[in-house]
Design an enzyme around this catalytic site. Structure first.
Site, PDB file in Angstrom:
ATOM      1  N   ALA A   1     114.099 178.406 -15.411  1.00 44.64           N
ATOM      2  CA  ALA A   1     112.863 178.821 -14.752  1.00 44.64           C
ATOM      3  C   ALA A   1     111.841 177.682 -14.790  1.00 44.64           C
ATOM      4  O   ALA A   1     111.793 176.919 -15.760  1.00 44.64           O
ATOM      5  CB  ALA A   1     112.296 180.037 -15.469  1.00 44.64           C
TER       6      ALA A   1
ATOM      7  N   GLY B   1     117.524 179.660 -17.175  1.00 49.00           N
ATOM      8  CA  GLY B   1     117.921 180.364 -15.954  1.00 49.00           C
ATOM      9  C   GLY B   1     119.171 179.796 -15.299  1.00 49.00           C
ATOM     10  O   GLY B   1     119.912 180.520 -14.630  1.00 49.00           O
TER      11      GLY B   1
ATOM     12  N   GLU C   1     121.771 181.496 -17.079  1.00 42.55           N
ATOM     13  CA  GLU C   1     121.784 182.921 -16.706  1.00 42.55           C
ATOM     14  C   GLU C   1     122.430 183.132 -15.336  1.00 42.55           C
ATOM     15  O   GLU C   1     123.101 184.140 -15.108  1.00 42.55           O
ATOM     16  CB  GLU C   1     120.361 183.487 -16.736  1.00 42.55           C
ATOM     17  CG  GLU C   1     119.844 183.654 -18.172  1.00 42.55           C
ATOM     18  CD  GLU C   1     118.356 183.938 -18.233  1.00 42.55           C
ATOM     19  OE1 GLU C   1     117.578 183.148 -17.634  1.00 42.55           O
ATOM     20  OE2 GLU C   1     117.951 184.917 -18.876  1.00 42.55           O
TER      21      GLU C   1
ATOM     22  N   GLU D   1     115.179 179.184 -24.377  1.00 43.23           N
ATOM     23  CA  GLU D   1     113.911 179.924 -24.265  1.00 43.23           C
ATOM     24  C   GLU D   1     113.233 180.083 -25.618  1.00 43.23           C
ATOM     25  O   GLU D   1     112.004 180.069 -25.714  1.00 43.23           O
ATOM     26  CB  GLU D   1     114.161 181.304 -23.631  1.00 43.23           C
ATOM     27  CG  GLU D   1     114.619 181.248 -22.165  1.00 43.23           C
ATOM     28  CD  GLU D   1     116.128 181.124 -21.995  1.00 43.23           C
ATOM     29  OE1 GLU D   1     116.840 180.829 -22.986  1.00 43.23           O
ATOM     30  OE2 GLU D   1     116.595 181.322 -20.856  1.00 43.23           O
TER      31      GLU D   1
HETATM   32  N1  COA Z   1     110.555 173.739 -15.518  1.00 45.35           N
HETATM   33  C1  COA Z   1     109.743 172.869 -14.875  1.00 45.35           C
HETATM   34  N2  COA Z   1     109.997 171.552 -14.812  1.00 45.35           N
HETATM   35  C2  COA Z   1     111.085 171.104 -15.430  1.00 45.35           C
HETATM   36  C3  COA Z   1     111.961 171.950 -16.120  1.00 45.35           C
HETATM   37  C4  COA Z   1     111.670 173.333 -16.139  1.00 45.35           C
HETATM   38  N3  COA Z   1     112.464 174.231 -16.725  1.00 45.35           N
HETATM   39  N4  COA Z   1     112.964 171.222 -16.653  1.00 45.35           N
HETATM   40  C5  COA Z   1     112.723 169.939 -16.296  1.00 45.35           C
HETATM   41  N5  COA Z   1     111.589 169.872 -15.566  1.00 45.35           N
HETATM   42  C6  COA Z   1     111.000 168.667 -14.967  1.00 45.35           C
HETATM   43  C7  COA Z   1     110.253 167.841 -16.007  1.00 45.35           C
HETATM   44  O1  COA Z   1     108.956 168.319 -16.186  1.00 45.35           O
HETATM   45  C8  COA Z   1     110.285 166.482 -15.341  1.00 45.35           C
HETATM   46  O2  COA Z   1     109.334 166.466 -14.319  1.00 45.35           O
HETATM   47  P1  COA Z   1     108.315 165.196 -14.180  1.00 45.35           P
HETATM   48  O3  COA Z   1     109.220 164.023 -13.936  1.00 45.35           O
HETATM   49  O4  COA Z   1     107.449 165.558 -13.016  1.00 45.35           O
HETATM   50  O5  COA Z   1     107.601 165.110 -15.490  1.00 45.35           O
HETATM   51  C9  COA Z   1     111.655 166.480 -14.667  1.00 45.35           C
HETATM   52  O6  COA Z   1     112.029 167.825 -14.484  1.00 45.35           O
HETATM   53  C10 COA Z   1     112.728 165.777 -15.470  1.00 45.35           C
HETATM   54  O7  COA Z   1     112.814 166.412 -16.741  1.00 45.35           O
HETATM   55  P2  COA Z   1     112.615 165.646 -18.141  1.00 45.35           P
HETATM   56  O8  COA Z   1     112.123 166.632 -19.140  1.00 45.35           O
HETATM   57  O9  COA Z   1     111.810 164.418 -17.948  1.00 45.35           O
HETATM   58  O10 COA Z   1     114.117 165.223 -18.460  1.00 45.35           O
HETATM   59  P3  COA Z   1     114.752 164.942 -19.884  1.00 45.35           P
HETATM   60  O11 COA Z   1     116.077 164.346 -19.631  1.00 45.35           O
HETATM   61  O12 COA Z   1     113.793 164.223 -20.758  1.00 45.35           O
HETATM   62  O13 COA Z   1     114.947 166.406 -20.552  1.00 45.35           O
HETATM   63  C11 COA Z   1     115.586 168.716 -20.582  1.00 45.35           C
HETATM   64  C12 COA Z   1     115.841 167.345 -19.965  1.00 45.35           C
HETATM   65  C13 COA Z   1     116.444 169.743 -19.831  1.00 45.35           C
HETATM   66  C14 COA Z   1     115.964 168.714 -22.073  1.00 45.35           C
HETATM   67  C15 COA Z   1     114.089 169.067 -20.448  1.00 45.35           C
HETATM   68  O14 COA Z   1     113.707 168.851 -19.105  1.00 45.35           O
HETATM   69  C16 COA Z   1     113.761 170.494 -20.801  1.00 45.35           C
HETATM   70  O15 COA Z   1     113.674 170.841 -21.971  1.00 45.35           O
HETATM   71  N6  COA Z   1     113.553 171.355 -19.773  1.00 45.35           N
HETATM   72  C17 COA Z   1     113.235 172.742 -19.998  1.00 45.35           C
HETATM   73  C18 COA Z   1     114.481 173.557 -20.274  1.00 45.35           C
HETATM   74  C19 COA Z   1     114.102 174.980 -20.595  1.00 45.35           C
HETATM   75  O16 COA Z   1     113.485 175.285 -21.592  1.00 45.35           O
HETATM   76  N7  COA Z   1     114.510 175.905 -19.701  1.00 45.35           N
HETATM   77  C20 COA Z   1     114.255 177.314 -19.875  1.00 45.35           C
HETATM   78  C21 COA Z   1     112.988 177.712 -19.253  1.00 45.35           C
HETATM   79  S1  COA Z   1     112.652 179.438 -19.573  1.00 45.35           S
END
Ligand code: COA
Length: 263
Positions: free
Chosen positions: A65, A114, A117, A137
């Protein structure tokens, strides 16, 4: 169709691509709404027999999400958060799960939150050897909201699901296969061909029979077996007057391959 979701049909297979690669295909509200619209279009298109769902770019199937967007709904309070975020996401996974044409996830990279999911909800899943899964999450101080507390325990068993849900630790495609979250793992470059090949093997069969199997399994899993058996008999009863069932039985008698009309 807006470009956050791409839809392309070839050889009776609809390929849906989640297309926000710069955001790791995070599921914002627009993307979810577009995905639902794509499913509406595919549902009534008799020229489509199966769906393959994948993510754009080199890194992600979907990172879950869109945290930036749903944080704003959370800020507005409980009613908005439930209406705009939770109900929308739950409707998406429920729609995928109940879809009467087979939906195959081709998990090309990260499937977090998500994204995981969606993989839980669809009928079949093939992962690239570069895929990586997580239920992160809990790291945000919340439980999953798109069905992730319900479907994973049904697939993997309560303790294996709880370990993933409570730690938030990422896990490998091999573990995803071990716990029944995905069917198989293939080399990255073979992912879409493998998903298409699986779709093609299913599409040899009557689309009505395929739909009846999906409905009987999906609905039956979520109720006691006695009620599930009633659904199975209802699904069979619905096939009895069809040309497809006559054709399948006739082809067996005549020792020839069947040719189905979908009626
Ligand atoms: N929602 C919104 N934006 C997201 C996202 C999410 N779930 N996951 C990644 N992004 C965005 C980042 O903000 C970043 O955007 P930016 O370049 O404008 O700052 C871009 O996608 C790349 O992600 P980044 O975090 O820089 O990559 P990374 O390799 O350092 O880390 C993850 C990858 C997956 C570990 C990290 O992005 C993350 O923890 N994402 C969230 C995962 C999560 O908790 N999902 C469940 C949500 S309920």
């Amino acid at each position: 169709m807006s470009d956050v979701v791409l839809l392309e049909t070839r050889d009776r297979i609809a390929l849906i691509t989640l297309n926000r690669p710069d955001k790791l295909n995070a599921l914002n509200y627009e993307l979810i709404d577009r995905l639902m619209a794509a499913l509406d279009a595919i549902e009534i298109d008799a020229g489509v027999g199966a769906v393959v769902l994948t993510g754009a770019g080199e890194r992600a199937f979907s990172a879950g999400a869109d945290i930036t967007e749903f944080s704003e709904s959370v800020r507005r309070g409980r009613n908005t958060a439930i209406r705009d975020f939770v109900r929308r996401g739950q409707a998406m996974t429920a729609r995928l799960e109940a879809f009467r044409k087979p939906v195959i996830a081709a998990v090309n990279g990260l499937a977090f939150g998500g994204g995981c999911e969606i993989t839980e909800a669809v009928h079949l899943a093939i992962a690239s050897d570069r895929a990586r899964f997580a239920k992160p999450e809990i790291n945000l101080g919340m439980p999953p909201t798109f069905g992730g507390t319900q479907r994973l325990p049904r697939l993997a068993g309560r303790k294996r699901a709880l370990e993933l849900l409570l730690t938030g630790d990422p896990f490998s495609p091999a573990w995803a296969r071990e716990i029944g979250l995905i069917n198989t793992i293939v080399p990255h470059d073979e992912l879409l061909p493998a998903a298409r090949e699986l779709a093609t093997r299913i599409m040899r069969h009557s689309p009505l029979a395929v739909g009846s199997v999906i409905t009987a399994v999906t609905r039956g899993l979520n109720m006691a077996i006695g009620e599930g058996l009633l659904i199975e008999s209802e699904q069979f009863a619905a096939m009895v007057p069809t040309s497809d069932l006559r054709e399948g039985l006739g082809a067996w008698r005549e020792r020839r391959p069947p040719s189905y009309s979908g009626r």
